[in-house]
Write a protein that holds these residues in place. Structure first.
Motif, PDB file in Angstrom:
ATOM      1  N   ASP A 166       0.935  -1.215  -0.152  1.00 36.55           N
ATOM      2  CA  ASP A 166      -0.124   0.024  -0.109  1.00 36.55           C
ATOM      3  C   ASP A 166       0.831   1.391  -0.083  1.00 36.55           C
ATOM      4  OD1 ASP A 166      -2.469  -1.377  -0.059  1.00 36.55           O
ATOM      5  OD2 ASP A 166      -2.811  -1.210   1.995  1.00 36.55           O
ATOM      6  N   THR A 167       2.078   1.230   0.801  1.00 33.23           N
ATOM      7  CA  THR A 167       3.072   2.167   0.615  1.00 33.23           C
ATOM      8  C   THR A 167       3.725   2.660  -0.702  1.00 33.23           C
ATOM      9  OG1 THR A 167       3.214   2.017   3.216  1.00 33.23           O
ATOM     10  CG2 THR A 167       5.008   3.184   2.013  1.00 33.23           C
ATOM     11  N   HIS A 168       4.054   1.752  -1.230  1.00 32.85           N
ATOM     12  CA  HIS A 168       4.680   1.605  -2.613  1.00 32.85           C
ATOM     13  C   HIS A 168       3.816   1.544  -3.774  1.00 32.85           C
ATOM     14  CE1 HIS A 168       8.308   2.081  -0.141  1.00 32.85           C
ATOM     15  NE2 HIS A 168       8.060   0.656   0.587  1.00 32.85           N
ATOM     16  N   ARG A 169       2.754   1.175  -3.509  1.00 33.62           N
ATOM     17  CA  ARG A 169       1.680   1.016  -4.775  1.00 33.62           C
ATOM     18  C   ARG A 169       0.611   1.937  -4.550  1.00 33.62           C
ATOM     19  NH1 ARG A 169       3.126  -3.998  -7.137  1.00 33.62           N
ATOM     20  NH2 ARG A 169       5.285  -3.712  -7.690  1.00 33.62           N
ATOM     21  N   PRO A 170       0.747   3.095  -4.345  1.00 29.96           N
ATOM     22  CA  PRO A 170      -0.461   4.091  -4.089  1.00 29.96           C
ATOM     23  C   PRO A 170      -1.524   4.085  -5.132  1.00 29.96           C
ATOM     24  CG  PRO A 170       1.476   5.328  -4.146  1.00 29.96           C
ATOM     25  CD  PRO A 170       1.983   3.937  -4.123  1.00 29.96           C
ATOM     26  N   GLY A 471      -9.897   2.296 -18.258  1.00 32.26           N
ATOM     27  CA  GLY A 471      -9.432   1.494 -17.060  1.00 32.26           C
ATOM     28  C   GLY A 471      -8.499   2.456 -16.496  1.00 32.26           C
ATOM     29  N   LEU A 472      -7.688   3.214 -16.998  1.00 35.80           N
ATOM     30  CA  LEU A 472      -6.659   4.244 -16.323  1.00 35.80           C
ATOM     31  C   LEU A 472      -7.544   5.283 -15.780  1.00 35.80           C
ATOM     32  CD1 LEU A 472      -3.799   4.449 -18.754  1.00 35.80           C
ATOM     33  CD2 LEU A 472      -3.659   3.559 -16.122  1.00 35.80           C
ATOM     34  N   GLY A 476      -6.816   4.580 -11.867  1.00 35.93           N
ATOM     35  CA  GLY A 476      -5.657   5.426 -12.008  1.00 35.93           C
ATOM     36  C   GLY A 476      -4.384   4.427 -11.972  1.00 35.93           C
ATOM     37  N   THR A 477      -3.114   4.676 -11.175  1.00 32.07           N
ATOM     38  CA  THR A 477      -1.876   3.831 -11.470  1.00 32.07           C
ATOM     39  C   THR A 477      -2.205   2.329 -10.797  1.00 32.07           C
ATOM     40  OG1 THR A 477      -1.609   4.815  -9.121  1.00 32.07           O
ATOM     41  CG2 THR A 477      -0.785   5.966 -10.709  1.00 32.07           C
ATOM     42  N   ALA A 478      -3.294   2.227 -10.238  1.00 30.51           N
ATOM     43  CA  ALA A 478      -3.707   0.997  -9.699  1.00 30.51           C
ATOM     44  C   ALA A 478      -4.499   0.003 -11.053  1.00 30.51           C
ATOM     45  CB  ALA A 478      -4.647   0.669  -8.760  1.00 30.51           C
TER      46      ALA A 478
END
Length: 525
Positions: A166-170, A471-472, A476-478
């Motif tokens: 969670d910290t490195h894949r916000p 999707g983006l 977002g980044t997830a």
């Protein structure tokens, strides 16, 4: 001594040269009970470094038996997290925010009062602001507020996998999705330039559709020149460097450059094909090639036709471009490995030989070793259609190739007659409501009918770009971790992106089987 000095200097030089050599990543197979934090201590790396090298890794798939890439150590390790807790002796049912009122006795001291109540001097002074006066003197008869004792406890705790990921894949959402589309509009090859134009048309329909859904986008359309000679300069522009999504559906010569650019700048990039997928984790490959397709088809045949009489049909095709010898070889290997028998038959065999090869008890599956359209039209379909009409007792199905769908409208009746299964990455149904809606939009925008001969390039442009932009914009980044939640129903293209490992790009693994069955076309997966 001189010789010894020379040897020593040589040894030191070699040691220095070895130390200066760039370290390469290693690979680790996760063992039962191992955590991400544990691996950071073992390999002397941070969790962030491991996450960056393995974009496909998450807390849900960090499992025993999975192999991940480990970056070279940079001398930093993941630290335990510091947690501060406050311990107090205040009862849960206390109604006052202080413990007591103390009347100072003769000869009492601040130290003694603190000892009496088990509090610190700082706690006592904080509860009694008048004590902050430098001239304050404790006197007999003075009343002091006695606070509850509180204690700050600092602990070092090992972070969980979930916390580290969670910290490195916000999950960062984009206020405005920045998209760059790069195409060979000025190619000297007329067909490539025309394909670029058609893909662009479908892309713009996707942009329009998403804007009506409230998606805010910043779109950049770029031409990479006649022979991709502009790609180097384009990759230095803000249009590409600041993009959240890069679409390069017709890249050929610059394949490696685009993959490296995508990886270096962590920009999600869609390409049609790429030989760089293994080490380019931000690539989405729309059409990864035959290997994935053949594996899917083999699995389907083993599942659906395990009890059938399987016949490999030699099409007598001399053309290199349409022969499918590799496919039939892999199919034969898969059948043999699973103990399933198969037979051979030449396309020019006489009726007696055909009957001797067929089964009148089992279902028969005919698998041609070529996708040749000319042989398909002039011999295979007419001959077998007539045979079936004359010999109704035989149950026959035909396994065909994606290329055949380019003639689906002309050959549909013959496909029905042979109970044909065609494996493909796409299927366009002109009568589908979504297809009709897209065709109306195309007509409105471009004042011409949308091409419906498969595969329709504008529809590929719409499907592939809409999927990525949708999707983006939602995740977002997830995005790459939420592909299973994508509920888009493409008009033509089948899509299911998966990583072969945690550090690779994503390949579109979805293959459909277009089944022409009794005047009904079913799409099976």
């Amino acid at each position: 001594m001189k010789q010894f000095s020379l040897v020593l200097m040589t040894w030191l030089f070699c040691l220095q040269a070895f130390a200066q050599q760039p370290q390469t990543q290693t690979y680790h197979t996760i063992q039962k009970g191992e955590t991400l934090f544990h691996l950071t201590q073992v390999y002397k790396v941070t969790a962030e470094a491991i996450c960056n090298l393995n974009p496909g890794l998450s807390s849900t798939n960090f499992q025993a038996g999975k192999t991940i890439a480990i970056p070279p150590s940079e001398g930093q390790i993941e630290q335990k997290k510091r947690i501060e807790t406050i311990k107090t002796d205040r009862p849960a049912d206390a109604t006052e925010n202080f413990r007591d009122i103390h009347k100072v006795k003769k000869k009492e001291t601040i130290f003694g009062i603190c000892q009496l109540y088990g509090i610190t001097e700082q706690e006592l002074r904080t509860a009694n602001p008048e004590m902050a006066d430098p001239s304050y003197v404790l006197k007999k008869g003075t009343f002091l507020v006695i606070p509850f004792h509180t204690e700050r406890i600092v602990q070092e705790v090992t972070p969980t996998d979930q916390e580290l990921f969670d910290t490195h894949r916000p999950n960062l959402k984009f206020k405005q999705l920045k998209v760059a589309l790069v195409l060979p509009f000025s190619s000297r090859e007329r067909s490539r330039a025309n394909t670029a134009r058609l893909y662009y048309q479908g892309f713009m329909l996707a942009v329009d559709s998403l804007k009506h859904q409230g998606v805010n986008m910043d779109i950049h359309i770029l031409d990479y020149g006649k022979h991709e000679e502009k790609m180097d300069s384009l990759m230095k522009t803000n249009s590409l460097l600041e993009a959240n999504l890069l679409l390069c559906p017709q890249i050929e010569k610059s394949d490696a450059k685009v993959a490296a650019f995508s990886k270096k700048n962590r920009i999600i990039t869609l390409v049609t094909r790429s030989a760089e997928t293994a080490n380019s984790p931000y690539l989405f490959v729309f059409n990864p090639g035959t290997e994935v397709a053949y594996n899917k088809v083999n699995d389907y045949v083993l599942k659906e036709f395990k009890d059938a009489n399987i016949i490999i049909l030699d099409m007598k095709d001399a053309s290199n471009s349409s022969r499918r010898g590799q496919f039939t070889k892999e199919l034969k290997d898969a059948l043999t490995a699973n103990g399933i028998a198969f037979k051979f038959l030449a396309i020019d065999s006489d009726e007696k030989t055909i009957k001797a090869t067929l089964s009148n008890v089992k279902r028969n599956l005919i698998v041609p070793n070529s996708a040749n359209l000319q042989i398909l039209q002039k011999k295979l379909l007419p001959d077998w259609k007539k045979f079936i009409e004359d010999n109704a007792k035989y149950r026959i199905s035909l396994l065909g190739y994606q290329e055949w769908l380019t003639l689906a409208s002309e050959l549909k009746s013959q496909f029905y007659a042979l109970d044909t299964y065609i494996f493909s990455r796409w299927w366009l149904n002109p009568n589908n409501a979504a297809t009709k809606s897209l065709a109306r939009s195309y007509k409105h925008w471009y004042k011409e009918d949308m091409p419906t001969k498969m595969p329709s390039v504008p529809v590929i442009g719409f499907d592939s770009s809409f999927y990525m932009m949708k999707g983006l914009s939602e995740y977002g980044t997830a995005f790459a971790y939420n592909l299973d939640k994508m509920d888009m129903k493409p008009a033509q293209s089948f899509m299911d992106y998966e990583r072969s490992n945690s550090w690779s790009g994503l390949l579109n693994q979805k293959i459909g089987f277009i089944h022409f069955n009794k005047k009904v076309v079913n799409v099976e997966f």
